[in-house]
Design a protein around this motif. Structure first.
Motif, short mmCIF file in Angstrom:
data_model
loop_
_atom_site.label_atom_id
_atom_site.label_comp_id
_atom_site.label_asym_id
_atom_site.label_seq_id
_atom_site.Cartn_x
_atom_site.Cartn_y
_atom_site.Cartn_z
N MET A 22 0.58 -1.34 0.05
CA MET A 22 0.02 -0.09 0.20
C MET A 22 0.90 1.27 0.00
O MET A 22 0.68 2.21 -0.83
CB MET A 22 -0.93 0.04 1.15
CG MET A 22 -1.87 -1.11 0.95
SD MET A 22 -3.18 -1.04 2.60
CE MET A 22 -4.17 0.35 2.45
N SER A 23 1.96 1.16 0.88
CA SER A 23 2.79 2.39 1.00
C SER A 23 3.42 2.66 -0.57
O SER A 23 3.50 3.88 -1.01
CB SER A 23 3.91 2.08 1.90
OG SER A 23 4.94 3.19 1.94
N MET A 24 3.83 1.61 -1.17
CA MET A 24 4.37 1.71 -2.75
C MET A 24 3.51 2.31 -3.59
O MET A 24 3.80 3.22 -4.31
CB MET A 24 5.01 0.46 -3.16
CG MET A 24 6.63 0.50 -3.32
SD MET A 24 7.27 -0.86 -4.35
CE MET A 24 6.66 -2.21 -3.26
N ALA A 25 2.26 1.93 -3.46
CA ALA A 25 1.14 2.27 -4.21
C ALA A 25 0.88 3.68 -4.08
O ALA A 25 0.78 4.60 -5.05
CB ALA A 25 0.00 1.50 -4.12
N TYR A 26 0.78 4.21 -2.76
CA TYR A 26 0.68 5.56 -2.58
C TYR A 26 1.83 6.56 -2.89
O TYR A 26 1.53 7.77 -3.47
CB TYR A 26 0.20 5.83 -0.99
CG TYR A 26 -1.04 5.46 -0.75
CD1 TYR A 26 -2.14 5.49 -1.38
CD2 TYR A 26 -1.22 4.59 0.56
CE1 TYR A 26 -3.42 5.05 -0.94
CE2 TYR A 26 -2.32 4.26 1.01
CZ TYR A 26 -3.51 4.52 0.35
OH TYR A 26 -4.84 4.02 0.57
N GLU A 27 2.92 5.91 -2.74
CA GLU A 27 4.12 6.90 -3.27
C GLU A 27 4.13 7.11 -4.82
O GLU A 27 4.57 7.95 -5.10
CB GLU A 27 5.49 6.06 -2.42
CG GLU A 27 5.56 5.81 -1.00
CD GLU A 27 5.96 7.30 -0.73
OE1 GLU A 27 6.36 8.32 -1.35
OE2 GLU A 27 5.66 7.66 0.77
N GLU A 28 3.91 6.04 -5.40
CA GLU A 28 3.88 6.11 -7.06
C GLU A 28 2.74 7.01 -7.31
O GLU A 28 2.91 7.73 -8.20
CB GLU A 28 3.65 4.72 -7.64
CG GLU A 28 4.77 3.83 -7.50
CD GLU A 28 4.41 2.46 -8.03
OE1 GLU A 28 3.63 2.29 -8.85
OE2 GLU A 28 5.28 1.54 -7.81
N GLU A 29 1.49 7.08 -6.67
CA GLU A 29 0.51 7.80 -6.95
C GLU A 29 0.88 9.23 -6.75
O GLU A 29 0.64 10.29 -7.33
CB GLU A 29 -0.70 7.47 -5.91
CG GLU A 29 -2.10 8.53 -6.31
CD GLU A 29 -3.20 8.04 -5.46
OE1 GLU A 29 -4.37 8.69 -5.87
OE2 GLU A 29 -3.20 7.42 -4.57
N GLN A 30 1.26 9.54 -5.51
CA GLN A 30 2.02 10.84 -5.20
C GLN A 30 2.97 11.31 -6.28
O GLN A 30 2.75 12.54 -6.43
CB GLN A 30 2.54 10.91 -3.73
CG GLN A 30 2.75 12.37 -3.24
CD GLN A 30 3.26 12.14 -1.59
OE1 GLN A 30 3.79 11.17 -1.30
NE2 GLN A 30 2.59 13.23 -1.01
N LYS A 31 3.92 10.70 -6.64
CA LYS A 31 4.82 10.94 -7.59
C LYS A 31 4.09 11.21 -8.96
O LYS A 31 4.39 12.34 -9.50
CB LYS A 31 5.97 9.74 -8.00
CG LYS A 31 6.97 10.22 -8.80
CD LYS A 31 7.73 8.93 -8.98
CE LYS A 31 8.67 9.49 -10.09
NZ LYS A 31 9.79 8.12 -10.32
N SER A 32 3.16 10.56 -9.42
CA SER A 32 2.31 10.71 -10.61
C SER A 32 1.77 11.93 -10.62
O SER A 32 1.65 12.92 -11.44
CB SER A 32 1.41 9.58 -10.95
OG SER A 32 0.74 9.73 -11.94
N LEU A 33 0.92 12.24 -9.48
CA LEU A 33 0.23 13.77 -9.25
C LEU A 33 1.25 14.91 -9.45
O LEU A 33 0.67 15.57 -9.81
CB LEU A 33 -0.61 13.50 -8.01
CG LEU A 33 -1.62 12.56 -7.78
CD1 LEU A 33 -2.49 12.39 -6.72
CD2 LEU A 33 -2.70 12.77 -8.83
#
Length: 135
Positions: A22-33
């Motif tokens: 979950m942490s990795m998914a949120y980090e990728e989403e944050q980077k993408s945003l």
């Protein structure tokens, strides 16, 4: 959200493996945003520049199509040359003819002194009729 899943992991509500995923998914989403924000800002700046350029173009066209004064730019853009003829007299009135040669069009014949007087008299008569209609 990252803080919430960290707390859930710390209290044992979610496993370390689940936290990691979950942490990795949120980090990728944050980077993408963040990248999207950067792209959107660049797009907005480009569109703002285009809008300002378009507004300058519209203002320039208005000056040309609805001139409030004769400017050197307007003369150079649309008029090739102006020929002023010798002054003359008709019925005790001084007149002077001029020919304006427009770029790409040539000379557009102006009115003769007689035609100018006739047009002026028609204009006065029309104004008089309109004044009577409004009263």
């Amino acid at each position: 959200m990252i803080q919430k899943i960290y707390e859930d992991n710390a209290t044992g509500k979610i496993s370390d493996e689940r936290f990691s995923t979950m942490s990795m998914a949120y980090e990728e989403e944050q980077k993408s945003l963040k990248e999207e924000i950067s792209d959107m800002q660049a797009y907005l700046e480009t569109e703002t520049d285009k809008s300002e350029s378009l507004q300058r173009f519209i203002d320039k066209i208005k000056q040309i199509t609805q001139p409030t004064k004769l400017t050197a730019e307007l003369v150079h853009e649309f008029i090739e040359k102006i020929v002023i003829h010798e002054p003359g007299h008709l019925d005790g009135k001084r007149y002077q003819l001029m020919d304006i040669y427009y770029n790409g069009v040539g000379v557009i014949r102006g009115l003769t002194p007689e035609e100018m007087e006739e047009a002026f008299q028609k204009h006065l008569a029309k104004r008089k009729i309109n004044k009577v209609k409004t009263t």
